[in-house]
Design a protein around this motif. Structure first.
Motif, PDB file in Angstrom:
ATOM      1  N   GLU B  29       0.810  -1.218   0.000  1.00 21.80           N
ATOM      2  CA  GLU B  29       0.000   0.000   0.000  1.00 21.80           C
ATOM      3  C   GLU B  29       0.848   1.276   0.000  1.00 21.80           C
ATOM      4  OE1 GLU B  29      -3.982  -1.729   2.240  1.00 21.80           O
ATOM      5  OE2 GLU B  29      -2.344  -1.004   3.476  1.00 21.80           O
ATOM      6  N   TRP B  30       2.146   1.138   0.265  1.00 20.09           N
ATOM      7  CA  TRP B  30       3.028   2.310   0.219  1.00 20.09           C
ATOM      8  C   TRP B  30       3.397   2.700  -1.211  1.00 20.09           C
ATOM      9  CZ3 TRP B  30       3.821   5.852   3.760  1.00 20.09           C
ATOM     10  CH2 TRP B  30       3.568   5.535   5.090  1.00 20.09           C
ATOM     11  N   THR B  31       3.133   1.813  -2.151  1.00 16.01           N
ATOM     12  CA  THR B  31       3.487   2.118  -3.541  1.00 16.01           C
ATOM     13  C   THR B  31       2.774   3.392  -3.981  1.00 16.01           C
ATOM     14  OG1 THR B  31       3.632  -0.243  -3.959  1.00 16.01           O
ATOM     15  CG2 THR B  31       3.567   1.194  -5.888  1.00 16.01           C
ATOM     16  N   GLY B  32       3.561   4.408  -4.292  1.00 13.90           N
ATOM     17  CA  GLY B  32       2.969   5.655  -4.756  1.00 13.90           C
ATOM     18  C   GLY B  32       2.823   6.713  -3.683  1.00 13.90           C
ATOM     19  N   VAL B  33       2.870   6.319  -2.404  1.00 15.15           N
ATOM     20  CA  VAL B  33       2.699   7.325  -1.344  1.00 15.15           C
ATOM     21  C   VAL B  33       3.853   7.332  -0.336  1.00 15.15           C
ATOM     22  CG1 VAL B  33       0.187   7.435  -1.518  1.00 15.15           C
ATOM     23  CG2 VAL B  33       1.206   5.780   0.042  1.00 15.15           C
ATOM     24  N   ALA B  34       4.937   6.618  -0.649  1.00  9.57           N
ATOM     25  CA  ALA B  34       6.097   6.609   0.265  1.00  9.57           C
ATOM     26  C   ALA B  34       6.751   7.997   0.261  1.00  9.57           C
ATOM     27  CB  ALA B  34       7.091   5.533  -0.183  1.00  9.57           C
ATOM     28  N   PRO B  35       7.558   8.287   1.304  1.00  2.35           N
ATOM     29  CA  PRO B  35       8.137   9.639   1.411  1.00  2.35           C
ATOM     30  C   PRO B  35       9.028  10.034   0.235  1.00  2.35           C
ATOM     31  CG  PRO B  35       8.550   8.361   3.414  1.00  2.35           C
ATOM     32  CD  PRO B  35       7.904   7.441   2.449  1.00  2.35           C
TER      33      PRO B  35
END
Lengths: 157, 275
Positions: B29-35
């Motif tokens: 779920e971090w794909t695309g919204v990681a720092p």
């Protein structure tokens, strides 16, 4: 009924290439561990570079299709004997480097150093590892401090 | 293999698989919204590796149970999943197609969970290298090679958060405080693990990994003077936190309610669909 020799099967398998690196054959990549030609069927033992590799199903299908003319085919994923980088053939290493992938210096059992191998563009060793992860599970990202180009590294696992 | 041993072994394999698919799904779920964009790539890859490991364990369990691995992964009843509770909570903002995403997400929690779980998983996998099942032993060897990349990634981020900005450090400490009970819950064994040790299928039961794990994680806290809720006395580690268990028996929290709906949604629409 199977009417083919083991050598003929290997010859046919040499035509198949990696779905993501089309200049590299599956045989050179070392993912085909064994071929057993029996009376009833041909068994191909296959060992993926990464367990989560999404190309495995495609490669399995390619093998089945290519060999289907010889008789019934079974592709068995061999978990008991994992893929290691020393399964890459000399030609496989060459094809990877021609396709622009750097290979780490040490293809042995342990990852000993973080910096990747020579830059595939200019050959410089002044390189930096940018990311241990890349566009696919088997690749990492490097950067050449001399020619200032990014490049991909084929991981050692 | 006796029916009791077979049952215990299948249950253990499902436990491994469930741990891996759940953390794999959550981390994806971090794909695309990681720092940073490198971490979009890294977390996608980490997640893909874990789901690959899950697939392998579901395949081995499927052979014992005569079931399709996809069925085991996505069509079991909700209370028949045995992952540790640590792994089921969402750490990203909840995506809303209308743009009203909920919650801020917590990168520190994602990193702390992943790194400390990976250290646990490494010890667990180590105990499978000598398994009397050659497929499990071979798979363990392969998984360990892949996981080396995960551990290095985790170590680097652990240091970055612990020694980085005040905000990073504060968030890491806060995340750790929240997850400690679930970290200790990792050591809840699956039913019948003793039989597996007897049969040589695994070297150690899951609860026997607690002491070596505490020995292994403590230096990472000590090196950065991070609070550690326990001390080592002569008899072993005495922890000031009670473990939160139940996961290995199918008891989960709201994180799982949410995730189960989502991860099984497509499969349930077309259970016999070919992919």
């Amino acid at each position: 009924m199977v009417r083919v020799t083991e050598a003929e099967v290997w010859q046919a398998l040499k035509e198949l290439t990696d779905p993501e690196i089309p200049t590299l054959t599956l045989v050179d990549l070392g993912v085909i561990r064994a071929v057993e030609v029996g009376d009833e069927k041909i068994v191909v033992r296959f060992t993926p570079t990464f367990l989560g590799c999404p190309a495995v199903d495609r490669m399995k299908r390619d093998i089945e299709e290519r060999l289907s003319g010889f008789g019934p085919v079974e592709v068995v994923i061999d978990y008991a004997h994992p893929w290691t980088p020393d399964r890459l053939s000399e030609n496989g290493k060459l094809m990877l480097s021609l396709a622009g992938f750097a290979l780490p210096d040490d293809l042995g059992a342990e990852v000993k150093r973080e910096a990747p191998a020579a830059c595939p563009h200019c050959g410089s060793r002044a390189t930096t590892l940018i990311n241990r992860f890349g566009p696919t599970a088997c690749r990492a990202l490097g950067y050449c401090n001399d020619c200032r180009q990014p490049f991909e590294i084929f991981k050692v696992v | 293999m006796s029916p009791e041993l077979k049952e215990a072994y299948a249950r253990y394999l499902l436990t491994l698989a469930d741990d891996e698919i759940v953390i794999g799904y959550r981390d994806s779920e971090w794909t695309g919204v990681a720092p940073v964009i490198e971490e979009d790539v890294a977390f996608s890859s980490l997640a893909q590796d874990e789901i690959g490991h899950a697939r392998l364990f579901y395949t081995l369990a499927g052979k014992l149970l005569g079931k399709d691995p996809d069925h085991l992964a996505l069509l079991r009843p909700k209370e028949d999943y045995y992952h540790a509770r640590l792994l089921e909570d969402r750490t990203t903002p909840k995506y809303d197609p209308g743009g009203n995403h909920e919650g801020g997400g917590d990168w520190a929690r994602a990193i702390a969970r992943r790194f400390l779980y990976d250290l646990f998983d490494d010890l667990r996998i180590e105990g499978l290298l000598t398994s009397s099942d050659p497929e499990l032993a071979g798979a363990a060897e392969k998984i360990r090679r892949e996981e080396r990349y995960h551990l290095r990634h985790g170590e680097a981020w652990w240091r970055t958060l612990a020694e980085g900005s005040i905000e990073a450090r504060t968030r890491l400490e806060a995340a750790l405080e929240v997850i400690w009970p679930d970290l200790l819950g990792l050591f809840e064994p699956a039913p019948g693990e003793d039989r597996l040790v007897e049969a040589g299928l695994i070297a150690r039961t899951t609860d026997a990994l607690r002491e070596p794990w505490l020995d292994r994680v403590y230096p990472y806290f000590e090196a950065h003077a991070l609070p550690f809720p326990g001390e080592k006395i002569r008899e072993g580690w005495r922890m000031a936190v009670e473990p939160r268990t139940g996961g290995r028996h199918g008891v989960h929290g709201p994180g799982w309610d949410e995730l189960y709906e989502e991860m099984t949604m497509v499969r349930k629409l077309e259970p016999e669909g070919a992919w």
